[in-house]
Motif scaffolding. Sequence first.
Motif, PDB file in Angstrom:
ATOM      1  N   ASP A 296      44.311 -96.571  32.267  1.00 18.57           N
ATOM      2  CA  ASP A 296      43.034 -97.339  32.940  1.00 18.57           C
ATOM      3  C   ASP A 296      43.369 -97.916  34.182  1.00 18.57           C
ATOM      4  N   TRP A 297      44.689 -97.951  34.549  1.00 18.96           N
ATOM      5  CA  TRP A 297      44.994 -98.484  35.967  1.00 18.96           C
ATOM      6  C   TRP A 297      45.291 -97.162  36.777  1.00 18.96           C
ATOM      7  N   TRP A 298      46.016 -96.294  36.276  1.00 18.65           N
ATOM      8  CA  TRP A 298      46.771 -95.294  37.228  1.00 18.65           C
ATOM      9  C   TRP A 298      45.662 -94.101  37.381  1.00 18.65           C
ATOM     10  N   GLN A 299      44.965 -93.843  36.400  1.00 19.21           N
ATOM     11  CA  GLN A 299      43.763 -92.687  36.301  1.00 19.21           C
ATOM     12  C   GLN A 299      42.412 -93.072  36.475  1.00 19.21           C
ATOM     13  N   ASP A 300      42.105 -94.264  37.046  1.00 20.99           N
ATOM     14  CA  ASP A 300      40.721 -94.604  37.194  1.00 20.99           C
ATOM     15  C   ASP A 300      40.549 -94.604  38.713  1.00 20.99           C
ATOM     16  N   PRO A 301      39.424 -93.755  39.051  1.00 27.98           N
ATOM     17  CA  PRO A 301      38.971 -93.464  40.420  1.00 27.98           C
ATOM     18  C   PRO A 301      38.658 -94.890  41.267  1.00 27.98           C
ATOM     19  N   ASP A 302      38.345 -95.887  40.428  1.00 27.71           N
ATOM     20  CA  ASP A 302      37.868 -97.297  40.842  1.00 27.71           C
ATOM     21  C   ASP A 302      38.992 -98.013  41.126  1.00 27.71           C
ATOM     22  N   CYS A 303      40.021 -97.818  40.614  1.00 27.59           N
ATOM     23  CA  CYS A 303      41.342 -98.611  40.732  1.00 27.59           C
ATOM     24  C   CYS A 303      42.044 -98.358  41.935  1.00 27.59           C
ATOM     25  N   LYS A 304      42.352 -99.398  42.969  1.00 28.16           N
ATOM     26  CA  LYS A 304      43.154 -99.026  44.051  1.00 28.16           C
ATOM     27  C   LYS A 304      44.693 -99.401  43.522  1.00 28.16           C
ATOM     28  N   ILE A 305      45.231 -98.483  43.895  1.00 29.87           N
ATOM     29  CA  ILE A 305      47.002 -98.593  43.764  1.00 29.87           C
ATOM     30  C   ILE A 305      47.429 -98.781  45.236  1.00 29.87           C
ATOM     31  N   ILE A 306      48.120-100.002  45.285  1.00 31.64           N
ATOM     32  CA  ILE A 306      48.849-100.058  46.765  1.00 31.64           C
ATOM     33  C   ILE A 306      50.597-100.441  46.460  1.00 31.64           C
ATOM     34  N   HIS A 307      51.311 -99.768  47.201  1.00 28.93           N
ATOM     35  CA  HIS A 307      52.659 -99.962  46.993  1.00 28.93           C
ATOM     36  C   HIS A 307      53.082-100.608  48.223  1.00 28.93           C
ATOM     37  N   PHE A 308      53.719-101.667  47.984  1.00 26.58           N
ATOM     38  CA  PHE A 308      54.750-102.534  49.076  1.00 26.58           C
ATOM     39  C   PHE A 308      55.884-102.154  49.180  1.00 26.58           C
ATOM     40  N   ILE A 309      56.544-101.667  50.331  1.00 26.62           N
ATOM     41  CA  ILE A 309      58.011-101.156  50.459  1.00 26.62           C
ATOM     42  C   ILE A 309      58.406-101.660  51.550  1.00 26.62           C
ATOM     43  N   GLY A 310      59.738-101.343  51.770  1.00 34.16           N
ATOM     44  CA  GLY A 310      60.581-101.404  52.861  1.00 34.16           C
ATOM     45  C   GLY A 310      60.644-100.031  53.666  1.00 34.16           C
ATOM     46  N   GLU A 311      60.673-100.102  55.026  1.00 33.56           N
ATOM     47  CA  GLU A 311      60.561 -98.782  55.887  1.00 33.56           C
ATOM     48  C   GLU A 311      61.586 -97.791  55.245  1.00 33.56           C
ATOM     49  N   ASP A 312      62.739 -98.115  54.690  1.00 35.31           N
ATOM     50  CA  ASP A 312      63.675 -97.126  54.045  1.00 35.31           C
ATOM     51  C   ASP A 312      63.308 -96.240  52.806  1.00 35.31           C
ATOM     52  N   ASN A 313      62.064 -96.830  52.424  1.00 32.58           N
ATOM     53  CA  ASN A 313      61.301 -96.096  51.041  1.00 32.58           C
ATOM     54  C   ASN A 313      60.192 -95.260  51.536  1.00 32.58           C
ATOM     55  N   ILE A 314      59.852 -95.188  52.680  1.00 39.53           N
ATOM     56  CA  ILE A 314      58.631 -94.425  53.037  1.00 39.53           C
ATOM     57  C   ILE A 314      58.474 -92.938  52.537  1.00 39.53           C
ATOM     58  N   VAL A 315      59.752 -92.072  52.785  1.00 39.84           N
ATOM     59  CA  VAL A 315      59.563 -90.677  52.371  1.00 39.84           C
ATOM     60  C   VAL A 315      59.389 -90.718  51.000  1.00 39.84           C
TER      61      VAL A 315
END
Length: 592
Positions: A296-315
């Motif tokens: 319901d969170w990961w496969q819902d078009p109406d739920c925004k998924i936002i990842h916070f990371i350090g720059e070493d994890n961008i790739v």
Amino acid sequence: MSKRRFLVTGALPYSNNRLHVGHITGAYLPADIFVRYLRSNGDDVRFICGSDDNGVAIEISAMKENTTPAELSTRYHNLQKEAFKGLGIHFDIYGGTHQPDYVELHNKLSQDFFKRIHDNGHFVKRTTEQLFDPKANKFLPDRYVKGTCYHKNEQGTICGSSDATGDQCEQCGNSIDPLLLVEPKSVITGATPERRKTTHWYLQLGKFQGMLADWFSLSSLDWRPIVTNFSLGAIKKGLPERAMTRDLSWGVPVPLDDPDAAGKVLYVWFDAPIGYASFTAALCQKSAGNWEAYKDWWQDPDCKIIHFIGEDNIVFHALIWPAMLLGTQYTAEEIEKRGSAYAAPKEKGHYQLPSNVVANAFLNIKFPGKEEEKISKSRGTAVWIDEYLKYLDPDPLRYYLTSNAPENQRTVWSFDDFVTKNNKELIGSIGNFVNRWQKFVTEDFGRKVPSDAKAGELERTLLARVRAVPGEVGEEIEAMRFKSALSKIRETFDECNRYFDASQPWITRKNDLEQCAATVNTCIQAVRTLGVLLEPFVPFGADKIREMLNLPREAWTWPRATEPLPVGHALGPVPEVLFRRIELKDFDVSAS
RNA sequence: GCUGGCGUAGCUCAGUUGGUUAGAGCAUGGGAUUCAUAAACCCAAGGUCACUGGUUCGACUCCAGUCGCCAGCACCA
């Protein structure tokens, strides 16, 4: 407005060390601010984090400390959890990819992922030669081999540095093929490695690059430049295949019947981001007894998924992880057929790609009398969170790390600057304004909100200004500009201080108590609004303000921040100081 | 070497589609004030926006080059 839905993740900290200020400012603090704001705003949000416990580095750390990977990772997992708690960073769940309560679900989801991507035809099985330490009974990744550099310089002489590691030679700066190193030695045991053949599964990232580029062009317009520049640059160069399995015993077993898969585990960066989903599943299991509700969170078009990371994890978050998600949805042929057209799944059943990947640059550090340098665990040039919390409060650290956050480029931690920002801004501007009218409201108005009957132009102007700020700050936070959001709040406190000076209540209290009342009333209204806005940034101090105003938590929300407190409302007791003064000597600066 | 990023007041940093005298905080000098954790307030001083050239009516902002610094360069996380 209907509730918006957000799933926010903080990069999984690797559980082989303690957390330092660089980790916090890089990912967790901005994520926490964002989540606190969303909650205050009334949005539906889940905040997911946990430790990354797998991988070769933990296995080797454990070997060096003469313990097991399980013991080591659990020990650091607990330390990290405590550090987050101490800073007021509250996750809805703090899992761990190899912690007892989570490993089963995590392995299941990771293996499902792998199988789907495998069955969709995105892996190529390949056999190569790698260096193997016969004493440790282990294949040796780059860093774990040392040897003599084989590179020739322009004059044709051999570099010959005996300090070259399997990935790079420090002396001549060239990258190293470990198989060519002269007299290689295992860093773990000192043994001479031998060559052995090994088979792994390589994810064909190149096949996804058209779709990824299209996805970027659709979604990443308001992303931070450090993320988009890096990612688009990598796509332009062409994404190479990458092995997604490893020769290790510590990790998620490769779920294939193939005899070549025996004794192998998934690459730690394959299963780590799946941790976000598996911890969400664990949370759903805990709260509703149904782990599958994670969809319901990961496969819902109406739920925004936002990842916070350090720059070493961008790739990993902006390229490999999205490619993995696409790989679960499409077969290799389908991708071939579709070309580069990306379209977000409109219905449940398929994973949504992240709405945003928010990365910070690195925080360098400057010790008194020394040059600016990188934060380094091995050199001890770091400010550790658990050490910090032994002596000082979380709010000053949150304040400083936000106001000096490396949002677009590298910034520097300096002890002087930390102390100054605390004493001059957090206390001098913010704490001071909350504090400086307490005497009046106590002595002259019995700790009740006094009448604003005599409020005039000055009062109306100030409150109009103050009540416009929640909208402005909210906009900044939604745009991930936390630094700017905080400085808007501080600027408003400065305006409040100017108003106070101009109104001179210490004079009107003697000759015009009605006027004095209007001034104090105005200050209370301003603090009522601004206190709510402080909550995401300095939650401990903000809560003291709330208690001082004698407001229940349900009134302490973004939408209600501009509600005036009625005349006669009884305030709580005079608060202890919101933020304490800090002297440089409070710091044990002898970190190295 | 390749790729990318950065270089703005003494210091730490902003500068959101190129547009009137380039901003903040701290530090510095002066003033005024006392309600406040010697905090707050006013004024001043401080920058040829690394350098050179180009595009433009106009560039810190776009382009090219030079110098300097940093990061990544793949089976480490």
